[in-house]
Design an enzyme around this catalytic site. Structure first.
Site, PDB file in Angstrom:
ATOM      1  CG  ASP A  48      -2.157   0.819   1.072  1.00 40.92           C
ATOM      2  OD1 ASP A  48      -3.252   0.227   0.981  1.00 40.92           O
ATOM      3  OD2 ASP A  48      -2.063   2.073   1.021  1.00 40.92           O
ATOM      4  CE1 TYR A  64     -13.321   3.675  -8.605  1.00 41.24           C
ATOM      5  CE2 TYR A  64     -15.594   3.212  -9.263  1.00 41.24           C
ATOM      6  CZ  TYR A  64     -14.492   2.935  -8.467  1.00 41.24           C
ATOM      7  OH  TYR A  64     -14.560   1.919  -7.542  1.00 41.24           O
TER       8      TYR A  64
HETATM    9  N1  LIG Z   1     -16.088   0.300  -1.576  1.00 36.22           N
HETATM   10  C1  LIG Z   1     -16.846   0.058  -2.634  1.00 36.22           C
HETATM   11  O1  LIG Z   1     -18.068   0.141  -2.581  1.00 36.22           O
HETATM   12  C2  LIG Z   1     -16.219  -0.360  -3.948  1.00 36.22           C
HETATM   13  C3  LIG Z   1     -17.094  -0.684  -4.995  1.00 36.22           C
HETATM   14  C4  LIG Z   1     -16.556  -1.097  -6.200  1.00 36.22           C
HETATM   15  C5  LIG Z   1     -15.188  -1.174  -6.361  1.00 36.22           C
HETATM   16  N2  LIG Z   1     -14.361  -0.816  -5.350  1.00 36.22           N
HETATM   17  C6  LIG Z   1     -12.918  -0.914  -5.588  1.00 36.22           C
HETATM   18  O2  LIG Z   1     -12.323  -1.707  -4.593  1.00 36.22           O
HETATM   19  C7  LIG Z   1     -10.982  -1.281  -4.365  1.00 36.22           C
HETATM   20  C8  LIG Z   1     -10.790  -0.981  -2.889  1.00 36.22           C
HETATM   21  O3  LIG Z   1     -11.714   0.037  -2.507  1.00 36.22           O
HETATM   22  P1  LIG Z   1     -11.957   0.451  -0.984  1.00 36.22           P
HETATM   23  O4  LIG Z   1     -13.378   0.847  -0.888  1.00 36.22           O
HETATM   24  O5  LIG Z   1     -11.411  -0.564  -0.080  1.00 36.22           O
HETATM   25  O6  LIG Z   1     -11.076   1.801  -0.948  1.00 36.22           O
HETATM   26  P2  LIG Z   1     -10.244   2.469   0.228  1.00 36.22           P
HETATM   27  O7  LIG Z   1     -10.077   3.893  -0.176  1.00 36.22           O
HETATM   28  O8  LIG Z   1     -10.828   2.153   1.563  1.00 36.22           O
HETATM   29  O9  LIG Z   1      -8.815   1.714   0.131  1.00 36.22           O
HETATM   30  C9  LIG Z   1      -7.989   1.859  -0.990  1.00 36.22           C
HETATM   31  C10 LIG Z   1      -6.549   1.546  -0.586  1.00 36.22           C
HETATM   32  O10 LIG Z   1      -5.733   1.674  -1.774  1.00 36.22           O
HETATM   33  C11 LIG Z   1      -4.545   2.363  -1.428  1.00 36.22           C
HETATM   34  N3  LIG Z   1      -3.996   3.030  -2.613  1.00 36.22           N
HETATM   35  C12 LIG Z   1      -4.515   4.073  -3.302  1.00 36.22           C
HETATM   36  N4  LIG Z   1      -3.709   4.402  -4.323  1.00 36.22           N
HETATM   37  C13 LIG Z   1      -2.658   3.527  -4.302  1.00 36.22           C
HETATM   38  C14 LIG Z   1      -1.509   3.348  -5.114  1.00 36.22           C
HETATM   39  N5  LIG Z   1      -1.245   4.151  -6.146  1.00 36.22           N
HETATM   40  N6  LIG Z   1      -0.650   2.339  -4.810  1.00 36.22           N
HETATM   41  C15 LIG Z   1      -0.888   1.534  -3.743  1.00 36.22           C
HETATM   42  N7  LIG Z   1      -1.965   1.661  -2.935  1.00 36.22           N
HETATM   43  C16 LIG Z   1      -2.834   2.656  -3.217  1.00 36.22           C
HETATM   44  C17 LIG Z   1      -4.983   3.358  -0.348  1.00 36.22           C
HETATM   45  O11 LIG Z   1      -3.869   3.814   0.421  1.00 36.22           O
HETATM   46  C18 LIG Z   1      -5.975   2.508   0.442  1.00 36.22           C
HETATM   47  O12 LIG Z   1      -5.339   1.793   1.490  1.00 36.22           O
HETATM   48  C19 LIG Z   1     -10.767  -0.076  -5.281  1.00 36.22           C
HETATM   49  O13 LIG Z   1     -10.157  -0.483  -6.487  1.00 36.22           O
HETATM   50  C20 LIG Z   1     -12.172   0.401  -5.544  1.00 36.22           C
HETATM   51  O14 LIG Z   1     -12.270   1.144  -6.742  1.00 36.22           O
HETATM   52  C21 LIG Z   1     -14.848  -0.413  -4.130  1.00 36.22           C
END
Ligand SMILES: NC(=O)c1ccc[n+]([C@@H]2O[C@H](COP(=O)([O-])OP(=O)(O)OC[C@H]3O[C@@H](n4cnc5c(N)ncnc54)[C@H](O)[C@@H]3O)[C@@H](O)[C@H]2O)c1
Length: 242
Positions: free
Chosen positions: A37, A150
């Site tokens: 991360d 996105y």
């Molecule tokens: N939460 C939802 O409802 C949802 C729905 C569909 C898809 N997603 C996808 O699931 C994944 C995780 O989402 P989440 O809700 O847990 O988000 P979140 O923001 O809680 O966590 C994302 C993590 O990614 C890390 N990160 C960001 N940019 C980075 C980089 N360049 N290199 C390394 N780490 C990096 C951040 O530090 C963070 O720890 C994402 O790809 C998101 O688009 C989430």
């Protein structure tokens, strides 16, 4: 709880949210897990709690991604599972979205997942086995208002998944994607209440999903339970946009 006994996994964006839930589930099923991360402090804190490893990684950095995969293999002797999960949002309508907002989101999701798939795929091809999981979103299927960047990125990850699945299938490496809907994490809790409520109204199961409910699908894709699945997209949405 031994579906991943002896397997080695990397989870990008593993310090919180979906990535962390996936890491917890993988550890509970016997895997060695590397949390990668941008936020090293949080990754180390969670890794210590779980009995996993942690490192700082920016998924858009080519050398950093190679180092992540090399270090994991050096440390644990293999790489069986790669979860391309790191993600960000820069939501705005096109009237206000800048080129930088667009490019940054494409960079993290599409280029980051491509770098992860390429680096992990190279190791897994030699091993003759492996499972790569890419975290898309239902936004990539239907397109979300205020998320041209996105939605394009998440649709791009589906094309990447299917093309990589074709390239790696002959070497015993499977590549699949997950499209979560509305899941309760820091990313979605940052949404205005009005946006949350309107999304909720579209969900037949009438509730948001929990991170553990995405993690159990990732576990299925990572394990031999899904041994004949590649190039698929699993929607984890409570029936939204079915
Ligand atoms: N939460 C939802 O409802 C949802 C729905 C569909 C898809 N997603 C996808 O699931 C994944 C995780 O989402 P989440 O809700 O847990 O988000 P979140 O923001 O809680 O966590 C994302 C993590 O990614 C890390 N990160 C960001 N940019 C980075 C980089 N360049 N290199 C390394 N780490 C990096 C951040 O530090 C963070 O720890 C994402 O790809 C998101 O688009 C989430």
């Amino acid at each position: 709880m031994t579906l991943l006994k002896g397997r080695v996994a990397v989870v990008t964006g593993g310090a919180q949210g979906l990535g962390l839930a996936i890491a917890e589930t993988f550890v509970a099923h016997g895997a060695e897990v590397m949390l990668a991360d941008l936020n090293l402090e949080a990754a180390e804190h969670e890794a210590q709690r779980l009995g996993a490893a942690a490192c700082r990684c920016d998924v858009t950095d080519e050398d950093g991604m190679s180092a992540l995969v090399d270090d994991t293999v050096r440390r644990f002797g293999a790489l069986d599972i790669m979860v391309n999960n790191a993600g960000i949002t820069r939501d705005k309508t096109m009237r206000k979205m800048t080129s930088e907002d667009f490019r940054t989101v494409l960079d993290v999701h599409v280029y980051g997942a491509w770098l992860g798939t390429r680096a992990a795929g190279a190791v897994m091809r030699e091993q003759g086995r492996g499972s790569i999981i890419t975290m898309s979103s239902i936004a990539g299927k239907v397109g979300n208002f205020g998320q041209t960047n996105y939605s394009a990125a998440k649709a791009g990850m589906v094309g990447l998944t299917k093309a990589a699945a074709k390239e790696l299938a002959g070497s015993g490496v499977r590549v699949n994607a997950i499209q979560p809907g509305l899941i309760r994490t820091a990313m979605t809790e940052a949404m205005p209440q009005r946006a949350w409520d309107s999304k909720l109204a579209e969900i037949p199961m009438n509730r948001a999903g929990e991170p553990s409910e995405v993690a159990s699908v990732a576990l299925f894709l990572a394990s031999d339970m899904s041994s004949y699945l590649t190039g698929t997209v699993m929607e984890v949405t409570g029936g939204r946009y079915m």
